[in-house]
Design an enzyme around this catalytic site. Structure first.
Site, PDB file in Angstrom:
ATOM      1  N   VAL A  81       1.102  -0.873   0.050  1.00 27.71           N
ATOM      2  CA  VAL A  81      -0.069   0.342   0.093  1.00 27.71           C
ATOM      3  C   VAL A  81       0.649   1.188   0.378  1.00 27.71           C
ATOM      4  CG1 VAL A  81      -1.809   1.074   1.405  1.00 27.71           C
ATOM      5  CG2 VAL A  81      -2.308  -0.794   1.167  1.00 27.71           C
ATOM      6  N   CYS A  82       2.106   1.536   0.730  1.00 30.85           N
ATOM      7  CA  CYS A  82       2.272   2.242   0.793  1.00 30.85           C
ATOM      8  C   CYS A  82       3.146   3.120  -0.320  1.00 30.85           C
ATOM      9  CB  CYS A  82       4.226   1.603   1.449  1.00 30.85           C
ATOM     10  SG  CYS A  82       3.725   1.495   3.506  1.00 30.85           S
ATOM     11  N   PRO A  83       3.717   2.453  -1.320  1.00 24.97           N
ATOM     12  CA  PRO A  83       4.032   3.091  -2.773  1.00 24.97           C
ATOM     13  C   PRO A  83       2.738   4.083  -3.587  1.00 24.97           C
ATOM     14  CG  PRO A  83       4.448   0.784  -2.875  1.00 24.97           C
ATOM     15  CD  PRO A  83       3.862   0.841  -1.478  1.00 24.97           C
ATOM     16  N   ILE A  86       2.275   7.481  -1.487  1.00 23.52           N
ATOM     17  CA  ILE A  86       3.666   7.684  -1.875  1.00 23.52           C
ATOM     18  C   ILE A  86       3.927   8.409  -3.662  1.00 23.52           C
ATOM     19  CG2 ILE A  86       6.159   8.472  -2.317  1.00 23.52           C
ATOM     20  CD1 ILE A  86       6.505   6.463   0.277  1.00 23.52           C
TER      21      ILE A  86
END
Length: 235
Positions: A81-83, A86
């Site tokens: 999920v993080c990329p 970002i």
């Protein structure tokens, strides 16, 4: 207001001594974060990776004095999920810049991990953001988003005004990503309210109605529906 950490720890210690069976509940109380809203944001200094230049750097809370800025924590590099989060923030980077808002992403990974993450993840091609490295968790703890058992941060996003006061925060568990368009809407609303002294109803966007509490507060009390309809709020 923030709780007095020393008092909380003292109370927790006494509770455990009185009743060992309360240890788990006490630990939960000690780890519970309090809101930073309307408080001065914590100061910090850490190593970072500047994706725009491709070089290591350092970041300091003093770098953001006098500016609107957002400190945006995410759990970890090389996750899933993080990329997406970002990349979404990066896609709106120019809009944030037009609003005079600086963006600092932060995770508990090292600056070396950040560099490799940006270089290998296709979604992060052309990244313009700076990513702070908080491997000791010091900054994450200061903002109240550290998951001690896992050594990572929750998804915490803190909007800080030019006076260094946190005016909005959003904290959620790692499994679901945040909405950058909604965050941009909030930034615009906060900047408008801060500049004009007006208040913004739910879902406010530039060009929509504000509420004239500064001039008609007595008339508006209990009669907000005379000024704005639910259809206008949801439009």
């Amino acid at each position: 207001m923030a709780c007095d950490t020393n008092k909380v720890e003292a109370i927790a210690s006494e509770t455990v001594q009185d009743n060992p069976n309360n240890e788990m509940k006490t630990q939960e109380k000690k780890n519970m974060s309090s809101s930073l809203v309307l408080q001065k944001a914590p100061s910090f200094k850490m190593d970072a990776y500047n994706a725009k230049t491709g070089h290591f750097t350092s970041v300091n809370s003093e770098d953001y004095q006098g500016k609107w800025h957002v400190v945006c924590f995410y759990p970890a590099d090389f996750t899933f999920v993080c990329p997406t989060e970002i990349a979404a923030m990066n896609a709106k980077y120019d809009e944030f810049q037009e609003l005079g808002v600086e963006i600092l992403a932060v995770s508990t990974d090292t600056k070396f991990s950040h560099k490799r993450f940006v270089e290998t993840e296709p979604l992060l091609a052309g990244l313009k953001l700076t990513i702070g490295a908080d491997p000791t968790g010091t900054v994450s703890r200061a903002f109240g988003v550290m998951i001690e058992e896992e050594g990572i941060a929750l998804r915490g996003r803190f909007l800080i005004n030019p006076e260094g006061v946190c005016v909005a925060q959003e904290v959620q568990a790692p499994m679901v990503g945040r909405n950058v368009n909604e965050f941009l809407r909030q930034v615009r609303a906060w900047q408008h309210a801060s500049k004009t002294g007006e208040v913004c109803p739910a879902g406010w966007r530039p060009g929509k109605k504000t509420l004239p509490v500064a001039t008609d507060v007595e008339k508006m009390t209990g009669r907000v529906g005379d000024y704005i309809t639910i259809e206008e709020i949801l439009s």
